[in-house]
Design an enzyme around this catalytic site. Structure first.
Site, PDB file in Angstrom:
ATOM      1  CG  HIS A 179      -1.691  -1.031   1.656  1.00 16.86           C
ATOM      2  ND1 HIS A 179      -1.223  -2.151   2.281  1.00 16.86           N
ATOM      3  CD2 HIS A 179      -3.031  -1.208   1.536  1.00 16.86           C
ATOM      4  CE1 HIS A 179      -2.232  -2.982   2.517  1.00 16.86           C
ATOM      5  NE2 HIS A 179      -3.342  -2.443   2.066  1.00 16.86           N
ATOM      6  CG  ASP A 184       1.983  -1.007   3.324  1.00 17.37           C
ATOM      7  OD1 ASP A 184       1.409  -0.729   4.392  1.00 17.37           O
ATOM      8  OD2 ASP A 184       1.487  -1.747   2.446  1.00 17.37           O
ATOM      9  CD  GLU A 208      -6.714 -11.833   3.170  1.00 17.90           C
ATOM     10  OE1 GLU A 208      -6.358 -10.877   2.454  1.00 17.90           O
ATOM     11  OE2 GLU A 208      -6.686 -11.807   4.411  1.00 17.90           O
ATOM     12  CG  HIS A 239     -10.650 -11.504   3.372  1.00 17.42           C
ATOM     13  ND1 HIS A 239     -10.305 -10.487   2.521  1.00 17.42           N
ATOM     14  CD2 HIS A 239      -9.947 -11.286   4.515  1.00 17.42           C
ATOM     15  CE1 HIS A 239      -9.437  -9.677   3.120  1.00 17.42           C
ATOM     16  NE2 HIS A 239      -9.203 -10.156   4.332  1.00 17.42           N
ATOM     17  CG  ASP A 250      -4.626 -11.431   7.959  1.00 17.90           C
ATOM     18  OD1 ASP A 250      -5.367 -11.982   7.124  1.00 17.90           O
ATOM     19  OD2 ASP A 250      -4.609 -10.200   8.136  1.00 17.90           O
ATOM     20  CG  ASP A 277      -3.058  -9.771   3.335  1.00 20.73           C
ATOM     21  OD1 ASP A 277      -2.484  -9.398   4.365  1.00 20.73           O
ATOM     22  OD2 ASP A 277      -4.082  -9.236   2.884  1.00 20.73           O
TER      23      ASP A 277
HETATM   24  C1  XUL Z   1      -7.254  -6.764   4.980  1.00 22.31           C
HETATM   25  C2  XUL Z   1      -6.544  -7.147   3.739  1.00 22.31           C
HETATM   26  C3  XUL Z   1      -5.751  -6.080   3.089  1.00 22.31           C
HETATM   27  C4  XUL Z   1      -5.759  -6.122   1.605  1.00 22.31           C
HETATM   28  C5  XUL Z   1      -5.047  -4.982   0.944  1.00 22.31           C
HETATM   29  O1  XUL Z   1      -7.997  -7.779   5.526  1.00 22.31           O
HETATM   30  O2  XUL Z   1      -6.583  -8.277   3.321  1.00 22.31           O
HETATM   31  O3  XUL Z   1      -4.463  -6.184   3.582  1.00 22.31           O
HETATM   32  O4  XUL Z   1      -5.193  -7.292   1.128  1.00 22.31           O
HETATM   33  O5  XUL Z   1      -5.545  -3.748   1.315  1.00 22.31           O
HETATM   34 CO    CO Z   2      -5.688  -9.222   1.705  1.00 19.95          CO
END
Ligand code: XUL
Ligand code: CO
Length: 453
Positions: free
Chosen positions: A104, A107, A271, A274, A312, A342
């Site tokens: 990002h 970062d 992800e 997620h 994560d 991630d």
């Molecule tokens: C948050 C997440 C973020 C995105 C990028 O849950 O996964 O880190 O991957 O903004």
């Molecule tokens: Co992510």
């Protein structure tokens, strides 16, 4: 390559084989090993994320930082600290021996006192990153703008009730699209961190949906205007930090794209954690995206089945990875995407080497999942059985129904005349599950072990 911040690792991590006693070797991952005719490295396209690994010091809501990240000390000159962080990140990527990284804006670049200062910091650090890319060969998998940390984004970015916040988010995204293009990034990600709500009492769902669609149109238009050739990706997540996030899961995002004329402009960055937060499996989210032609990239991690939040963690279960990888291989593989870690260390993993152990373990689990998935493809029975299950749809009746030449009444008449009398057939679920296990176990005992270094 010795010395540096990670002085315990003096040369790039190499393949050591399944029985290697050296923890700082890959047990399964061999970048050059051919799997279904393609190099393992090209199948997996591994990326290191800069936020969890270099821009987070281990703090959580109950305690301060535990990790050794001297460049995050508040007293440091922000640009000096940013340069040290970048140097250490590229040292890590080079020693780990993986091709990609992701970040990002925040970062890598200090925000400074104004947007103009942020932009000039970002420009200087982008030049530095270009130099590191040239020296190390590392490439950018994706860039993104952080539209959720600063207090201005407390009520969202594109979906904020204040259009000035929308405009500020536009400035960050324009900057990061530009930076991603300059660095040769192959994708650009939008994760809607606070595009959602904490309470419906203060939220106008109709307006916020329209704002989000407008924002995504503006981003796509700008991408075409500047000629950025990478893929735009949306990262679904159902909740956290908001109570409800609009990009809930793959199907929700897909529906939103189609409803708003954005199909074809965006794919998904899925992800694993997620997916499980949304009450799905990682396998489901990947399969849905592939079935609808919108799989872009993967954020590799996992949750903890005992916890209902986004832990994560680094992936470590071949069983959980083999089937998503099978879908990806069947779908033709990742094109511009990759597997971005991630994932973050546990707060107690405070030795410098722990970052290597975390990535090595995750990469080996992915590599083993890839071998198992390739074995399922080579065996062919899973695909054959699925195909056979639908064979009727390729026959005359199925073609008539799907082709539109049979009306409801035509079908009903045939059933009434006794010409159609279907018999239930077994879905053979347990048999299929055993077939999968057979491939996973076979690779475990033969493939990797037979290739010890
Ligand atoms: C948050 C997440 C973020 C995105 C990028 O849950 O996964 O880190 O991957 O903004
Ligand atoms: Co992510």
């Amino acid at each position: 390559m010795d010395g540096g911040f990670f002085s315990g690792v003096v040369e790039p991590i190499r393949f050591g084989g399944l029985h290697s006693p050296d923890p700082l070797t890959y047990k399964v991952y061999e970048p050059d090993r051919l799997v279904l005719g393609k190099r393992m490295e090209e199948h997996l396209r591994i990326g290191v994320c800069l936020w969890h690994s270099f821009a987070w010091d281990g703090r959580d809501m109950f305690g301060i930082g535990t990790l050794d990240r001297p460049w995050l000390d508040a007293g440091r000159d922000p640009m000096d600290a940013a340069r040290e962080k970048m140097a250490v990140a590229f040292e890590f990527i080079e020693k780990l021996g993986v091709p990609y990284y992701c970040f990002h804006d925040r970062d890598v670049a200090p925000e400074g006192a104004s947007f103009a200062e942020f932009r000039s910091n970002m420009d200087a650090l982008t030049e530095d990153a270009l130099g590191y890319q040239e020296r190390t060969g590392a490439r950018l998998l994706w860039g993104t703008a952080n539209l959720f940390t600063h207090p201005r984004y407390q009520a969202g970015a594109a979906t904020n009730p204040d259009p000035e916040v929308f405009a500020y988010a536009a400035a960050q995204v324009r900057m990061m699209l530009d930076v991603t293009q300059r660095l040769g990034g192959t994708n650009y990600v939008l994760w809607g961190g606070r595009e959602g709500y904490d309470t419906l009492l203060n939220t106008d769902l109709r307006r916020e949906g329209a704002q989000l669609a407008r924002f995504l149109h503006l981003v796509a238009e700008h991408k075409h205007r500047i000629g950025f050739e990478g893929t735009l990706l949306i990262e679904p997540k159902p909740m956290e930090p908001t109570k409800h996030q609009y990009d809930y899961d793959s199907a929700t995002v897909h529906g939103f794209l189609v409803r708003n004329g954005l199909e074809g402009e965006y794919k998904l960055n899925i992800e694993a954690n997620h997916a499980t937060l949304a009450g799905h499996s990682f396998h489901h989210e990947v399969a849905y995206a592939i079935a609808n032609g919108i799989l872009g990239s993967i954020d590799a991690n996992r949750g903890d089945p005992q916890n209902g939040w986004d832990t994560d963690q680094f992936p470590n279960s071949v069983d959980d990875l083999a089937l998503p990888l099978y879908e990806i291989l069947r779908g033709g593989g990742l094109t511009t995407g990759g597997f971005n870690f991630d994932a973050k260390l546990r707060r107690q993993s405070s030795d410098r080497d722990d970052l290597f152990h975390a990535h090595i373990g995750g990469i080996d689990a992915l590599a083993q999942g890839l071998l198992a998935a390739a074995a399922m493809i080579e065996d062919g029975r899973l695909a054959e059985l699925k195909g056979a299950r639908y064979a009727g749809w390729d026959g005359p009746l199925g073609s008539e129904i799907l082709g539109g030449s049979a009306s409801l009444a035509d079908l009903a008449d045939r059933v009434e005349a006794g010409g159609i009398d279907p018999r239930p057939r077994s879905g053979r679920q347990e048999y299929l599950e055993s077939l999968v296990n057979q491939q996973v176990w076979a690779v475990r005992s033969n493939g990797a072990a037979a290739r010890e270094g």
